[in-house]
Motif scaffolding. Structure first.
Motif, PDB file in Angstrom:
ATOM      1  N   GLY A 153       0.801  -1.219   0.000  1.00  8.73           N
ATOM      2  CA  GLY A 153       0.000   0.000   0.000  1.00  8.73           C
ATOM      3  C   GLY A 153       0.828   1.259   0.000  1.00  8.73           C
ATOM      4  N   LEU A 154       0.113   2.362  -0.057  1.00  6.93           N
ATOM      5  CA  LEU A 154       0.699   3.694  -0.059  1.00  6.93           C
ATOM      6  C   LEU A 154       1.426   3.940   1.260  1.00  6.93           C
ATOM      7  N   ILE A 155       2.605   4.530   1.185  1.00  4.94           N
ATOM      8  CA  ILE A 155       3.361   4.837   2.396  1.00  4.94           C
ATOM      9  C   ILE A 155       2.539   5.814   3.247  1.00  4.94           C
ATOM     10  N   LYS A 156       2.564   5.611   4.549  1.00  2.99           N
ATOM     11  CA  LYS A 156       1.732   6.416   5.447  1.00  2.99           C
ATOM     12  C   LYS A 156       2.334   7.787   5.713  1.00  2.99           C
ATOM     13  N   GLY A 157       3.627   7.897   5.599  1.00  5.13           N
ATOM     14  CA  GLY A 157       4.324   9.159   5.828  1.00  5.13           C
ATOM     15  C   GLY A 157       5.780   8.986   5.459  1.00  5.13           C
ATOM     16  N   ASN A 158       6.503  10.085   5.363  1.00  4.01           N
ATOM     17  CA  ASN A 158       7.909   9.974   4.970  1.00  4.01           C
ATOM     18  C   ASN A 158       8.858   9.993   6.165  1.00  4.01           C
ATOM     19  N   GLN A 159       8.307  10.091   7.382  1.00  5.40           N
ATOM     20  CA  GLN A 159       9.138  10.063   8.580  1.00  5.40           C
ATOM     21  C   GLN A 159       8.443   9.284   9.684  1.00  5.40           C
ATOM     22  N   GLY A 160       9.250   8.705  10.575  1.00 11.50           N
ATOM     23  CA  GLY A 160       8.703   8.073  11.772  1.00 11.50           C
ATOM     24  C   GLY A 160       8.638   6.575  11.719  1.00 11.50           C
ATOM     25  N   ASN A 161       7.686   6.012  12.486  1.00  8.45           N
ATOM     26  CA  ASN A 161       7.509   4.564  12.626  1.00  8.45           C
ATOM     27  C   ASN A 161       6.152   4.160  12.067  1.00  8.45           C
ATOM     28  N   GLN A 162       6.163   3.111  11.239  1.00  6.17           N
ATOM     29  CA  GLN A 162       4.938   2.679  10.569  1.00  6.17           C
ATOM     30  C   GLN A 162       4.836   1.163  10.579  1.00  6.17           C
ATOM     31  N   VAL A 163       3.597   0.660  10.582  1.00  2.60           N
ATOM     32  CA  VAL A 163       3.336  -0.776  10.616  1.00  2.60           C
ATOM     33  C   VAL A 163       2.368  -1.123   9.485  1.00  2.60           C
ATOM     34  N   TYR A 164       2.717  -2.158   8.712  1.00  7.84           N
ATOM     35  CA  TYR A 164       1.893  -2.636   7.605  1.00  7.84           C
ATOM     36  C   TYR A 164       1.647  -4.126   7.792  1.00  7.84           C
ATOM     37  N   VAL A 178      12.722  -4.954   0.732  1.00  8.59           N
ATOM     38  CA  VAL A 178      11.604  -4.022   0.874  1.00  8.59           C
ATOM     39  C   VAL A 178      12.002  -2.780   0.094  1.00  8.59           C
ATOM     40  N   ASP A 179      11.085  -2.270  -0.708  1.00  3.72           N
ATOM     41  CA  ASP A 179      11.378  -1.118  -1.559  1.00  3.72           C
ATOM     42  C   ASP A 179      10.330  -0.036  -1.349  1.00  3.72           C
ATOM     43  N   LEU A 180      10.766   1.210  -1.241  1.00  3.43           N
ATOM     44  CA  LEU A 180       9.863   2.359  -1.212  1.00  3.43           C
ATOM     45  C   LEU A 180       9.789   2.845  -2.658  1.00  3.43           C
ATOM     46  N   TRP A 181       8.736   2.421  -3.356  1.00  3.37           N
ATOM     47  CA  TRP A 181       8.654   2.557  -4.808  1.00  3.37           C
ATOM     48  C   TRP A 181       7.667   3.653  -5.206  1.00  3.37           C
ATOM     49  N   CYS A 182       8.155   4.601  -5.992  1.00  3.71           N
ATOM     50  CA  CYS A 182       7.293   5.648  -6.525  1.00  3.71           C
ATOM     51  C   CYS A 182       6.639   5.106  -7.795  1.00  3.71           C
ATOM     52  N   VAL A 183       5.365   4.755  -7.681  1.00  3.78           N
ATOM     53  CA  VAL A 183       4.640   4.152  -8.806  1.00  3.78           C
ATOM     54  C   VAL A 183       4.509   5.146  -9.956  1.00  3.78           C
ATOM     55  N   GLN A 184       4.273   6.403  -9.637  1.00  3.82           N
ATOM     56  CA  GLN A 184       4.037   7.409 -10.676  1.00  3.82           C
ATOM     57  C   GLN A 184       5.239   7.567 -11.597  1.00  3.82           C
ATOM     58  N   PHE A 185       6.457   7.519 -11.036  1.00  6.86           N
ATOM     59  CA  PHE A 185       7.648   7.733 -11.842  1.00  6.86           C
ATOM     60  C   PHE A 185       8.504   6.477 -11.995  1.00  6.86           C
ATOM     61  N   SER A 186       8.023   5.333 -11.508  1.00 11.98           N
ATOM     62  CA  SER A 186       8.725   4.048 -11.632  1.00 11.98           C
ATOM     63  C   SER A 186      10.174   4.132 -11.178  1.00 11.98           C
ATOM     64  N   VAL A 187      10.348   4.563  -9.932  1.00 14.26           N
ATOM     65  CA  VAL A 187      11.695   4.694  -9.387  1.00 14.26           C
ATOM     66  C   VAL A 187      11.656   4.420  -7.885  1.00 14.26           C
TER      67      VAL A 187
END
Length: 196
Positions: A153-164, A178-187
């Protein structure tokens, strides 16, 4: 010779160029969302605490037990969450730091955590489990896009602690990172190689 017709044509061309520039600017703002680079979204979800040892329920020889002793009571099931895999995020297109862990609860549910995450905010960044190995440098910016992946799913924020939550039918043995993937720009913004 400057005529009234020439003046009208120049005025029309100037207005048309202005309209095209404004439309181009609006489209650019909608697509690229440059303001996100200056806005941080901090998320601080409660992280599961990993069990450091297993506890066994055994009757004490000095205290009488009112509950009959059964073999099921001595199982070595963990008393709390257990870490299955972990990794450290490296930077790809954007400076990215933090830790990734996959944790299993005693009831069998599995969660991926992003801990102390710090990356750039961007449009359409997703958290992927990827079958690709992490490659450092610009060569690694696109490797996850050409490999099998599972989108958490979409990342919840760009800083801090998150659980998926990782669904029960996801075979974790297929995924190496694990990859933080920008779907819009494929990077990739950043990625972490998983190790048991």
């Amino acid at each position: 010779m400057f005529t009234m017709e020439t003046g009208r044509r120049r005025r029309f061309l100037t207005i048309a160029a202005g309209v095209v520039a404004v439309v181009g600017l609006v489209i650019g703002l909608v697509v690229f969302k440059p303001w996100l680079l200056f806005v941080d979204v901090r998320v601080d979800e409660k992280l599961p605490i990993v069990a450091t040892s297993t506890e066994q329920a055994e009757p004490s020889p000095s205290a009488p037990s009112t509950v009959p002793f059964t073999p099921a009571a001595t199982s070595a099931a963990p008393a709390g969450p257990v870490q299955l895999a972990a990794g450290t995020l490296i930077s790809h297109e954007h400076a990215t730091t933090g830790t990734v862990r996959i944790i299993q609860q005693p009831d069998g549910r599995r969660f991926l955590t992003l801990e102390n995450l710090d990356t750039s905010n961007g449009p359409d960044v997703h958290v992927w489990l990827s079958a690709a190995h992490v490659v450092e440098g610009t060569a690694g910016w696109y490797t996850a896009g050409s490999a099998d992946h599972y989108d958490l799913g979409l990342i919840k924020g760009n800083q801090g602690n998150q659980v998926y939550e990782v669904p029960a039918d996801v075979d974790l043995s297929k995924y190496k990172s694990v990859d933080l993937w920008c779907v819009q720009f494929s990077v990739s913004f950043g990625a972490a190689e998983l190790a048991a």
